[in-house]
Motif scaffolding. Structure first.
Motif, PDB file in Angstrom:
ATOM      1  N   GLU A  54      42.510  33.183  39.609  1.00 17.28           N
ATOM      2  CA  GLU A  54      43.267  33.060  38.358  1.00 17.28           C
ATOM      3  C   GLU A  54      44.029  34.345  38.057  1.00 17.28           C
ATOM      4  O   GLU A  54      45.207  34.300  37.671  1.00 17.28           O
ATOM      5  CB  GLU A  54      42.327  32.736  37.199  1.00 17.28           C
ATOM      6  CG  GLU A  54      41.714  31.356  37.278  1.00 17.28           C
ATOM      7  CD  GLU A  54      40.569  31.162  36.281  1.00 17.28           C
ATOM      8  OE1 GLU A  54      40.410  30.022  35.830  1.00 17.28           O
ATOM      9  OE2 GLU A  54      39.835  32.134  35.979  1.00 17.28           O
ATOM     10  N   LEU A  55      43.368  35.490  38.239  1.00 13.29           N
ATOM     11  CA  LEU A  55      44.016  36.770  37.963  1.00 13.29           C
ATOM     12  C   LEU A  55      45.211  36.978  38.888  1.00 13.29           C
ATOM     13  O   LEU A  55      46.272  37.426  38.441  1.00 13.29           O
ATOM     14  CB  LEU A  55      43.022  37.922  38.100  1.00 13.29           C
ATOM     15  CG  LEU A  55      43.555  39.309  37.780  1.00 13.29           C
ATOM     16  CD1 LEU A  55      44.096  39.393  36.356  1.00 13.29           C
ATOM     17  CD2 LEU A  55      42.469  40.363  38.012  1.00 13.29           C
ATOM     18  N   LYS A  56      45.072  36.632  40.147  1.00 16.83           N
ATOM     19  CA  LYS A  56      46.188  36.736  41.102  1.00 16.83           C
ATOM     20  C   LYS A  56      47.400  35.955  40.583  1.00 16.83           C
ATOM     21  O   LYS A  56      48.511  36.482  40.528  1.00 16.83           O
ATOM     22  CB  LYS A  56      45.749  36.220  42.475  1.00 16.83           C
ATOM     23  CG  LYS A  56      46.838  36.199  43.533  1.00 16.83           C
ATOM     24  CD  LYS A  56      46.289  35.682  44.855  1.00 16.83           C
ATOM     25  CE  LYS A  56      47.325  35.445  45.917  1.00 16.83           C
ATOM     26  NZ  LYS A  56      48.327  36.439  46.114  1.00 16.83           N
ATOM     27  N   GLY A  57      47.191  34.725  40.177  1.00 20.54           N
ATOM     28  CA  GLY A  57      48.289  33.900  39.666  1.00 20.54           C
ATOM     29  C   GLY A  57      48.903  34.472  38.402  1.00 20.54           C
ATOM     30  O   GLY A  57      50.132  34.475  38.249  1.00 20.54           O
ATOM     31  N   LEU A  58      48.059  34.946  37.496  1.00 22.12           N
ATOM     32  CA  LEU A  58      48.552  35.527  36.248  1.00 22.12           C
ATOM     33  C   LEU A  58      49.398  36.769  36.493  1.00 22.12           C
ATOM     34  O   LEU A  58      50.476  36.931  35.901  1.00 22.12           O
ATOM     35  CB  LEU A  58      47.375  35.884  35.326  1.00 22.12           C
ATOM     36  CG  LEU A  58      46.617  34.723  34.692  1.00 22.12           C
ATOM     37  CD1 LEU A  58      45.318  35.212  34.059  1.00 22.12           C
ATOM     38  CD2 LEU A  58      47.494  34.036  33.657  1.00 22.12           C
ATOM     39  N   VAL A  59      48.907  37.652  37.353  1.00 21.66           N
ATOM     40  CA  VAL A  59      49.624  38.906  37.617  1.00 21.66           C
ATOM     41  C   VAL A  59      50.939  38.625  38.341  1.00 21.66           C
ATOM     42  O   VAL A  59      51.987  39.180  37.977  1.00 21.66           O
ATOM     43  CB  VAL A  59      48.748  39.895  38.413  1.00 21.66           C
ATOM     44  CG1 VAL A  59      49.557  41.100  38.875  1.00 21.66           C
ATOM     45  CG2 VAL A  59      47.556  40.346  37.567  1.00 21.66           C
TER      46      VAL A  59
END
Length: 176
Positions: A54-59
């Motif tokens: 999720e963090l990868k996609g958000l960043v």
């Protein structure tokens, strides 16, 4: 909350220039806390309740929206980063050779990169984990080294990024 290290691919090289203050400002819009940017190469640490995926996609979405480029990142949690550093058989402070770690968000891509790297003469490679491959380059000749040229190919840029082992140590220490 999990502590993560986020490694941006291709920042402050090839025309993609980001000021770390601008990066921090953009990241403040995400559901993360404790953002610290490290070095001008696009490394930061943060804490979040989001998963690494999720963090990868958000960043990546944040970078694309705020800075207008095809952004790719590799996200690793604190414990995993420490384990990768501990597994690296190469020294962080050799004056003749520098130790690098190529990080990947796809084990299959790293499998391919490793297989091609093993075909190169005189290249020392060690697979640290499915997402990490350590290698050596002569001091002052990293960009000209055969493995560095291999990792720079366009087909790897969306899933891999490389850091000097000393940089990984600094990122790990910033998460303490």
């Amino acid at each position: 909350m999990t502590n993560y290290a986020v490694f941006l691919r291709g920042i402050n090289v090839g025309g993609i220039n980001l000021k770390m203050a601008d990066l921090r400002t953009a990241l403040e819009t995400l559901p993360v806390t404790g953002v610290k940017t490290l070095l001008a190469s696009g490394n930061f640490v943060c804490a979040t309740g989001a998963s690494d995926v999720e963090l990868k996609g958000l960043v990546e979405a944040c970078l694309r929206e705020n800075f207008g480029y095809d952004a790719w990142v590799v996200v690793i949690d604190r414990a995993r980063l420490a384990a990768l550093i501990d597994a690296c058989p190469y020294p962080s402070d050799n004056v003749k050779e520098h130790s690098y770690v190529t990080l990947a968000s796809s084990a299959a891509v790293l499998d391919d990169l490793e297989a091609l790297g093993r075909e190169l003469d005189g290249v020392a490679l060690t697979r640290l984990a499915p997402e990490a491959l350590a290698w050596l380059a002569p001091a002052g000749g990293t960009l000209e080294s055969p493995f560095s040229k291999l990792t720079a190919k366009a087909k790897y840029k969306s899933t891999t990024t490389t850091r000097n082992l000393r940089t990984l140590l600094k990122v790990r220490d910033a998460m303490a």
